[in-house]
Design an enzyme around this catalytic site. Structure first.
Site, PDB file in Angstrom:
ATOM      1  N   ASP A 107      65.369  36.729  28.034  1.00  0.00           N
ATOM      2  CA  ASP A 107      65.141  38.156  27.794  1.00  0.00           C
ATOM      3  C   ASP A 107      63.711  38.418  27.293  1.00  0.00           C
ATOM      4  OD1 ASP A 107      65.922  40.816  27.672  1.00  0.00           O
ATOM      5  OD2 ASP A 107      67.710  40.428  26.478  1.00  0.00           O
ATOM      6  N   GLY A 116      61.596  44.231  34.686  1.00  0.00           N
ATOM      7  CA  GLY A 116      60.648  44.725  35.681  1.00  0.00           C
ATOM      8  C   GLY A 116      59.363  45.274  35.077  1.00  0.00           C
ATOM      9  N   ASP A 154      68.566  48.110  31.571  1.00  0.00           N
ATOM     10  CA  ASP A 154      69.979  47.729  31.630  1.00  0.00           C
ATOM     11  C   ASP A 154      70.829  48.715  32.422  1.00  0.00           C
ATOM     12  OD1 ASP A 154      69.146  45.749  29.976  1.00  0.00           O
ATOM     13  OD2 ASP A 154      70.547  46.193  28.353  1.00  0.00           O
TER      14      ASP A 154
HETATM   15  C1  GLA Z   1      68.796  43.151  26.922  1.00  0.00           C
HETATM   16  C2  GLA Z   1      69.203  42.667  28.312  1.00  0.00           C
HETATM   17  C3  GLA Z   1      70.715  42.761  28.444  1.00  0.00           C
HETATM   18  C4  GLA Z   1      71.376  41.911  27.374  1.00  0.00           C
HETATM   19  C5  GLA Z   1      70.886  42.336  25.993  1.00  0.00           C
HETATM   20  C6  GLA Z   1      71.332  41.372  24.903  1.00  0.00           C
HETATM   21  O1  GLA Z   1      69.055  44.500  26.761  1.00  0.00           O
HETATM   22  O2  GLA Z   1      68.560  43.427  29.290  1.00  0.00           O
HETATM   23  O3  GLA Z   1      71.127  42.361  29.725  1.00  0.00           O
HETATM   24  O4  GLA Z   1      71.074  40.561  27.609  1.00  0.00           O
HETATM   25  O5  GLA Z   1      69.470  42.405  25.926  1.00  0.00           O
HETATM   26  O6  GLA Z   1      70.877  41.722  23.631  1.00  0.00           O
END
Ligand code: GLA
Length: 401
Positions: A148, A183, A203
């Site tokens: 991440d 992205g 997300d």
């Molecule tokens: C980000 C990612 C998610 C998830 C959360 C976890 O928002 O994009 O897919 O992994 O972190 O904290």
């Protein structure tokens, strides 16, 4: 530990050429991830029950082989030597035993961490520990790492992800590397040799076409994510996939919406990572997730990502995806709130895909058409197709050469 930090330093500065493992994801990865339903509320029992259900429901045999634990699996502190520690309350038998359990079911195991100093939920991030963490993942027998991008101020994305990719390679265990920097830094331009997949957007949220305000950021409905990724179709392919985020099938949308969401992820050759509680899913949800003919469109060996060929009247869209042996998948997606009629003359709709160098020309060749969801033959491209598609539903076709 001092030596490990020193090695990290050397690689960060002098080895920015990524050399990932060969051929770990020739088709888009398929699996399950804990985040969409459980966030940080994960534990050993959930993992075991999910693994069992992936087998007994037929999901594993349909192709879903990675079971991935997202954020929340760690203790808040590293150990005295700097290694990551699984939360002992959530995982009383440690990570290795759990990985062994999942492997014994014929599945693969994935974990999550972050390129920044902390994960998004505030657990220890990997920055400065890349080689040490990779070593631990390899020791545990991990097969997939989602990485991440929270708490990354001042860090260069290409450098950070390349460093982790190199660390995984050096640790010696083939681990699918899933970049998750939303992205922001256009990974499709530099990550082809860094990892097997990269997120293209923020997300997903389990709704058809909404934007969910999360305070400092937005999560997006399935249609919003699809629109954001569409133009990136030239960049996806075998071992380097565009990732429009995990599936929300079974998480609150209508059956038609779930069917469309799943169909369009397959049209986009997206990784298929289920995000629902599969221990409690309905038959309808299972049927959508495991439809082998729809999955075959996603997993087609050419790995060509489909794109929007045309916007018709009334929010009806036509998407096309070249398939192996000169066949095509075609999706008629009804984004409107009313039932729509389709009147489609194949001979007037010549598709010239200049990116993948594929042509669909019904004046030159007559294709046999099947309705993929109903698994019925519905004539050929010689005839004008007259059909209907329900609101938010999709007519998904396979044109056989
Ligand atoms: C980000 C990612 C998610 C998830 C959360 C976890 O928002 O994009 O897919 O992994 O972190 O904290």
């Amino acid at each position: 530990m001092k030596r490990i930090v020193f090695i990290s330093f050397l690689f960060i500065n002098f080895n920015l050429q990524a050399q990932k493992f060969a051929n770990l994801a020739p088709t888009p990865p398929m699996g399950w991830n804990s985040w969409n339903t459980f966030t940080i509320n994960i534990n050993e029992q959930l993992v075991k029950e999910t693994a069992d259900k992936m087998v007994s429901s037929g999901m594993r045999d349909a192709g879903y082989k990675y079971l991935v634990l997202d954020d929340g699996w760690m203790s808040k502190q590293r150990d005295a030597e700097g290694f990551l520690v699984p939360d002992p309350k959530k995982f009383p038998h440690g990570m290795k035993a759990l990985v062994n359990y999942v492997h014994s079911k014929g599945l693969k195991f994935g974990l999550y961490n972050c390129a920044g100093t902390q994960t998004c939920a505030g657990y220890p991030g990997t920055r400065g520990y890349e080689y040490q963490d990779a070593l631990r993942y390899a020791q545990w027998g991990i097969d997939y790492l989602k990485f991440d991008w929270c708490n990354s101020t001042g860090i260069n994305a290409e450098e950070a992800y390349t460093t982790m990719s190199n660390a995984l390679k050096l640790a010696g265990r083939p681990i699918v590397f899933s970049l998750c920097e939303w992205g922001d830094n256009k990974p499709w331009l530099w990550a082809k040799n860094v990892g097997e997949l990269w997120r293209t957007t923020g997300d997903i949220f389990g709704c058809w076409d909404c934007a969910e305000n999360k305070g400092t950021w937005y999560a997006w409905g399935a249609m919003q994510i699809m629109d954001k990724q569409e133009s990136l179709y030239p960049y996806g392919g075998p071992n380097h996939w565009n990732d429009p985020d995990m599936l929300e099938v079974g998480n609150g949308m209508s059956e038609a919406e779930d069917r469309s969401h799943f169909s369009m992820w397959c049209m986009m050759a997206a990784p298929l990572i289920a995000g629902n509680d599969i221990r409690k899913m309905s038959i309808q949800t299972l049927d959508i997730l495991t439809n082998k003919d729809v999955i075959a469109i996603d997993q087609d060996a050419l790995g060509m990502q489909g794109y929007r060929y045309k916007k018709m009247a009334d929010s009806l869209e036509v998407w096309v995806k070249p398939l192996i042996n000169n066949s095509w998948a075609i999706a008629f997606l009804n984004r409107s709130h009313k039932e729509l009629s389709i009147h489609y003359n194949w001979e007037n709709e010549i598709v010239n895909d200049t990116v993948h160098h594929r042509i669909l020309d019904a004046t030159i060749h007559n294709y046999a058409i099947s309705n993929v969801w109903s698994n019925k033959a519905i004539g050929s491209t010689e005839e004008i197709m007259i059909s209907k598609v329900a609101p938010h539903d999709v007519l998904l076709l396979r044109l056989k050469y």
